[in-house]
Design a protein around this motif. Structure first.
Motif, short mmCIF file in Angstrom:
data_model
loop_
_atom_site.label_atom_id
_atom_site.label_comp_id
_atom_site.label_asym_id
_atom_site.label_seq_id
_atom_site.Cartn_x
_atom_site.Cartn_y
_atom_site.Cartn_z
N TYR A 125 5.34 8.11 -4.59
CA TYR A 125 4.47 7.64 -3.53
C TYR A 125 3.26 8.58 -3.42
O TYR A 125 3.41 9.79 -3.41
N ALA A 126 2.09 8.01 -3.35
CA ALA A 126 0.90 8.85 -3.17
C ALA A 126 0.20 8.42 -1.88
O ALA A 126 0.25 7.26 -1.49
N ILE A 127 -0.42 9.38 -1.26
CA ILE A 127 -1.19 9.08 -0.04
C ILE A 127 -2.66 9.34 -0.29
O ILE A 127 -3.04 10.40 -0.83
N LEU A 128 -3.46 8.36 0.07
CA LEU A 128 -4.92 8.51 -0.01
C LEU A 128 -5.43 8.68 1.41
O LEU A 128 -4.95 8.00 2.33
N MET A 129 -6.37 9.56 1.57
CA MET A 129 -6.94 9.76 2.89
C MET A 129 -8.44 9.52 2.77
O MET A 129 -9.12 10.23 2.02
N VAL A 130 -8.92 8.51 3.47
CA VAL A 130 -10.36 8.24 3.47
C VAL A 130 -10.86 8.76 4.82
O VAL A 130 -10.40 8.30 5.87
N VAL A 131 -11.76 9.72 4.77
CA VAL A 131 -12.09 10.46 5.99
C VAL A 131 -13.59 10.47 6.25
O VAL A 131 -14.38 10.64 5.31
N GLY A 132 -13.98 10.29 7.48
CA GLY A 132 -15.41 10.42 7.80
C GLY A 132 -15.67 10.27 9.29
O GLY A 132 -15.23 9.30 9.91
N GLU A 133 -16.36 11.25 9.87
CA GLU A 133 -16.78 11.12 11.28
C GLU A 133 -17.66 9.88 11.41
O GLU A 133 -17.72 9.26 12.46
N GLY A 134 -18.34 9.52 10.30
CA GLY A 134 -19.26 8.38 10.33
C GLY A 134 -18.56 7.03 10.48
O GLY A 134 -19.21 6.03 10.75
N MET A 135 -17.24 6.98 10.33
CA MET A 135 -16.55 5.68 10.45
C MET A 135 -16.07 5.41 11.87
O MET A 135 -15.58 4.35 12.18
#
Ligand code: ASP
Length: 469
Positions: free
Chosen positions: A387-397
């Motif tokens: 299992y892999a976890i992706l983290m999409v991160v941004g104050e802009g979202m």
């Protein structure tokens, strides 16, 4: 006053030590320097910490030979700076004395062995700075009152430390010496040496920056800045010039290894800006990590990270939503096995628990699954090992509509199955679970979509599931 930390790659050999000295000479406000143990270098691709672990585990001739290799790493640096034998011998003796010293059990023994990587490096750097005419001295975490929990190899700082550091700050201000402090270790209240988790010199630096009220915590490593994606996955990813603490914490949790995720916490508590810089290129601006109010996002997302260290347990049982105590029973089993979980997304009839795979040794897993089966009697139980976890991160979202759609669309087009999706309560991150084999492609696709770099990926079918139980 700044606290400045150098990672192992910045202190791997004499050439790198020279660069470190130049950085220290450039700015007199750099008063406290925290060091890691020597890392990998051109002539030696072994980290001294790893050698020390081997040293602790070996015996007789093999142990003697590893001890000599460790001493040799420091000796080479000392020789390049004309450190005399009389100055160097006491350092070597500390390594030689380790195998016959007595400890409060094997875990504390291992912690002390490991800590000597940073301990000797700090002592050596202080000697070299003095030899160059710079006023500097070795300062042990004991002298600073760095107190941590009774977990020998995975300790966390105790708040009393900050009371002690407030006193140490007066001492620092009254002195001319640059303080050279070894990272990675602290002491329990009863005086036992303990280390933080691996890579923990970042944590020491952050604790000192907070406790000594530094105006900035400079973290020197071997890259010009933190990038929006892992450069081993995405070619020439965009550098991040500024980001918030929360963004950094979420990205480092999910694989941005430039900065230890636990090290953000003291910096947040003390509101100390962190600057990640390159020892080999100190004039590059680096990445500044600041409170959210100062972060000024330029894009919807700041970075995308992926980590493959996870495994998941999927449980299905009809009317789960109406059953009182189901999760409690599950958590009690985990508690009995001393296992913590990372995330627990749930639906009406099912529940997934995501673990750090290292938490569950392979010989324990069958027992754990059997216990869960017997106690909870699920209709379906599935263990997903890759299992892999992706983290999409941004104050802009934070205030953007349609970000999830933009993330999922390219994944769907390329047949990347999403196992789990979770929007963080902070509204600045979206966590996505995918199969390990598809994680890198997923990162490239998301990066491409938000940072406009077309990538050609092969079309493929979703991977087969691995099922136990
Ligand atoms: N030397 C330790 C390690 O390799 C700590 C550090 O480098 O920060 O984990």
């Amino acid at each position: 006053m700044k606290v400045i930390k150098f990672g192992g790659s910045s202190l791997a050999d004499a050439t790198h030590f020279n660069d470190v000295i130049k950085v220290l000479q450039m700015d007199a406000s750099r008063r406290v320097v925290v060091v890691s143990a020597p890392g990998k270098c051109a002539t030696d691709d072994e980290k001294v910490t790893d050698l020390l672990i081997e040293y602790a585990r070996s015996h007789d001739k093999a142990q003697k030979e590893i001890g000599e290799r460790i001493i040799n790493r420091y000796q080479q640096i000392a020789t390049a700076f004309h450190i005399t034998a009389a100055q160097f011998d006491p350092l070597a003796e500390q390594i030689l004395a380790l195998p016959t010293a007595s400890f409060h059990g094997p875990a504390f023994r291992m912690a002390t062995f490991k800590a000597h990587g940073e301990k000797l490096n700090a002592q050596l750097l202080a000697l070299i700075l003095n030899a160059k005419g710079m006023p500097a001295r070795y300062v042990d975490p004991h002298e600073l009152g760095l107190i941590a929990t009774q977990e020998p190899n995975n300790a966390t700082v105790l708040t009393q430390t900050y009371t002690h550091l407030a006193v140490a700050r007066h001492q620092l201000m009254a002195e001319r010496d640059l303080w050279v402090v070894p990272g990675f270790f602290a002491y329990t209240l009863s005086g036992q040496l303990v280390t933080f988790s691996r890579g923990g010199s970042d944590i020491t630096g952050a604790i000192l920056a907070r406790g000594l009220h530094a105006s900035e915590y400079e973290n020197f490593t071997d890259v010009d800045s933190i990038y929006a994606a892992n450069p081993n996955i995405v070619t020439n990813p965009a550098p991040i010039s500024k980001m918030s603490y929360v963004e950094m914490r979420e990205l480092s949790y999910a694989g941005f290894s430039v900065f230890h995720d636990e090290a953000i916490i003291p910096a947040i508590e003390g509101q100390v800006p962190i600057c990640v810089k390159n020892t080999n290129h100190p004039s590059a601006p680096g990445t500044l990590i600041v409170p959210t109010s100062q972060s000024q996002p330029k894009r919807v997302i700041t970075g995308v990270a992926s980590s493959k260290r996870f495994a998941a347990l999927y449980l299905h049982r009809y009317l789960l939503n109406r059953e009182v105590g189901f999760t409690l029973k599950l958590l009690k089993i985990l508690f009995r096995y001393h296992i913590s979980y990372e995330h627990m997304p749930s639906g009406i009839d099912d529940l997934t628990i995501i673990f750090d795979r290292n938490q569950i040794p392979s010989d324990v897993l069958p027992h754990l699954l059997a216990d869960i089966k017997a106690t909870l009697q699920p209709d379906r139980l599935q263990w997903i090992d890759d299992y892999a976890i992706l983290m999409v991160v941004g104050e802009g979202m934070r205030n953007q509509v349609g970000v999830i759609d933009r993330i999922l669309h390219p994944l769907a087009t390329h047949h990347i199955g999403v196992q789990m999706i979770n929007q963080g309560a902070s509204r600045i991150s979206i966590m996505i679970g995918v199969r390990e084999a598809q994680a890198d492609d997923a990162v490239r696709l998301i990066y491409n979509d938000f940072f406009n770099q077309p990538v050609a990926l092969p079309q493929r079918q979703p991977a087969q599931e691995v099922t136990h139980g």
